[in-house]
Design a protein around this motif. Sequence first.
Motif, mmCIF file in Angstrom:
data_model
loop_
_atom_site.group_PDB
_atom_site.id
_atom_site.type_symbol
_atom_site.label_atom_id
_atom_site.label_comp_id
_atom_site.label_asym_id
_atom_site.label_seq_id
_atom_site.Cartn_x
_atom_site.Cartn_y
_atom_site.Cartn_z
ATOM 1 N N GLY A 185 43.850 34.255 39.558
ATOM 2 C CA GLY A 185 43.428 33.057 40.272
ATOM 3 C C GLY A 185 41.924 32.999 40.467
ATOM 4 N N GLU A 186 41.304 34.142 40.802
ATOM 5 C CA GLU A 186 39.866 34.161 41.051
ATOM 6 C C GLU A 186 39.070 34.007 39.763
ATOM 7 O OE1 GLU A 186 39.078 37.743 43.184
ATOM 8 O OE2 GLU A 186 39.874 36.974 45.082
ATOM 9 N N LEU A 187 39.546 34.601 38.667
ATOM 10 C CA LEU A 187 38.842 34.518 37.390
ATOM 11 C C LEU A 187 39.105 33.201 36.665
ATOM 12 C CD1 LEU A 187 39.510 38.132 36.048
ATOM 13 C CD2 LEU A 187 37.305 37.220 36.800
ATOM 14 N N GLY A 188 40.238 32.584 36.959
ATOM 15 C CA GLY A 188 40.618 31.371 36.249
ATOM 16 C C GLY A 188 40.953 31.630 34.795
ATOM 17 N N ILE A 189 41.516 32.820 34.522
ATOM 18 C CA ILE A 189 41.838 33.221 33.154
ATOM 19 C C ILE A 189 43.327 33.536 33.049
ATOM 20 C CG2 ILE A 189 41.488 35.011 31.387
ATOM 21 C CD1 ILE A 189 38.652 35.323 32.403
ATOM 22 N N ASP A 190 43.964 32.989 32.032
ATOM 23 C CA ASP A 190 45.360 33.331 31.750
ATOM 24 C C ASP A 190 45.371 34.379 30.641
ATOM 25 O OD1 ASP A 190 46.531 31.559 33.573
ATOM 26 O OD2 ASP A 190 46.309 29.890 32.175
ATOM 27 N N PHE A 191 45.684 35.605 31.007
ATOM 28 C CA PHE A 191 45.688 36.689 30.032
ATOM 29 C C PHE A 191 46.889 36.575 29.099
ATOM 30 C CE2 PHE A 191 43.241 38.531 33.570
ATOM 31 C CZ PHE A 191 42.081 38.842 32.882
ATOM 32 N N THR A 192 46.653 36.878 27.837
ATOM 33 C CA THR A 192 47.724 36.887 26.841
ATOM 34 C C THR A 192 48.478 38.210 26.863
ATOM 35 O OG1 THR A 192 46.430 35.419 25.425
ATOM 36 C CG2 THR A 192 48.264 36.594 24.390
ATOM 37 N N ASP A 193 47.728 39.297 27.082
ATOM 38 C CA ASP A 193 48.314 40.633 27.031
ATOM 39 C C ASP A 193 47.753 41.508 28.148
ATOM 40 O OD1 ASP A 193 49.709 40.774 24.139
ATOM 41 O OD2 ASP A 193 47.790 39.717 23.956
ATOM 42 N N ILE A 194 48.615 42.400 28.661
ATOM 43 C CA ILE A 194 48.212 43.456 29.590
ATOM 44 C C ILE A 194 48.531 44.785 28.925
ATOM 45 C CG2 ILE A 194 48.602 44.531 31.838
ATOM 46 C CD1 ILE A 194 49.441 41.838 32.914
#
Length: 342
Positions: A185-194
């Motif tokens: 939420g803070e970064l505004g990034i939707d990660f594809t992979d963890i």
Amino acid sequence: MSLPDPLQHLIGDKLDREMNWKSRCHRLNGYLPATCSSPVFIKREDELNANAVGTKHRKYLSLLPTLEHNGNDRIILIGSAHSNNVMGLAQLLRSRGMDVSVLIKAPGNSRLMGNHLLLTMLLPPDRIEYISHREWPQVMEIADQRVAELNKRGVSATVIAEGGYNEAVLPGILTLAADLHRNIGELGIDFTDIWSDSGTGVSAIGLLLGMRLLGLSEPRVHITLIAGSPDEFQHRYQQFAQWLTKLMQQPLPPRCPEVRFMQPASAASYGSINKTILSESWAIARQTGLLMDPVYSVKHFYTVKCAMERQAPTGPQLILYNGGTLAMCGFQSALASQQPIV
């Protein structure tokens, strides 16, 4: 900041209020391949606690309040002589005035070094019992015998299994997914992979179950099995899932993230290191500014590097750094051997 629903309602009152559950997430500079469309970020679990290695701190968020509430006279910890979990938990328990003893696997090297040295500084000789390699498969039975012996003397005791494998750690390990939700939420990034590593698997299981509770079927989760097999991981996952179902008093949400298991790209046997891993330790330090232990973190990062070089990632990537600089204790001589003195 409170935990997101439904975790706040479920575990908010089961965590130690004085202990931190939030870690930074920032762009990783160097070592892993990155592009404008596939930036690489790192979650700094190493910064949670200077005395406990990385994500293990999350286990203690709920384990410590449970142990204090139960009022046991003695806590018995189980693990290897160089266990990060035993050394980290022993520190926290002793700092709270709790009596600790340990059952540890007798090390192959009798010289005091690394976590073995630190553990002997924390505990007197009568609180350290060495279990031979031959007897180690029966260590839980031995621990039960020690509890019975203490009970006969009027001393109540409880046992914490190897790696903190205990129902009481469940609320704490669920905070990783909550914290990840905050980072996104803070970064505004939707990660594809963890990308995460796994020893006993407890922390990685907490991530997967927490994502499930939060309704996060994405991103994909890649797990480097530093120890154990996929079947062993799944068995432990099912046990924690049962404990979580009991805590929720209702079935778990059905949506789950996709999981991929990976074997270490080098020195695959647990506890082993080789020239490749030692060399990568230097490379990671020079290129990223991160000092990582060879057995877990370097092996994990090198495995991720090899996977990304085989198949270029698509979309933003997040690497969990579950270790910490303290876990480098005992590896100084091996690391020094890779760099000549000029």
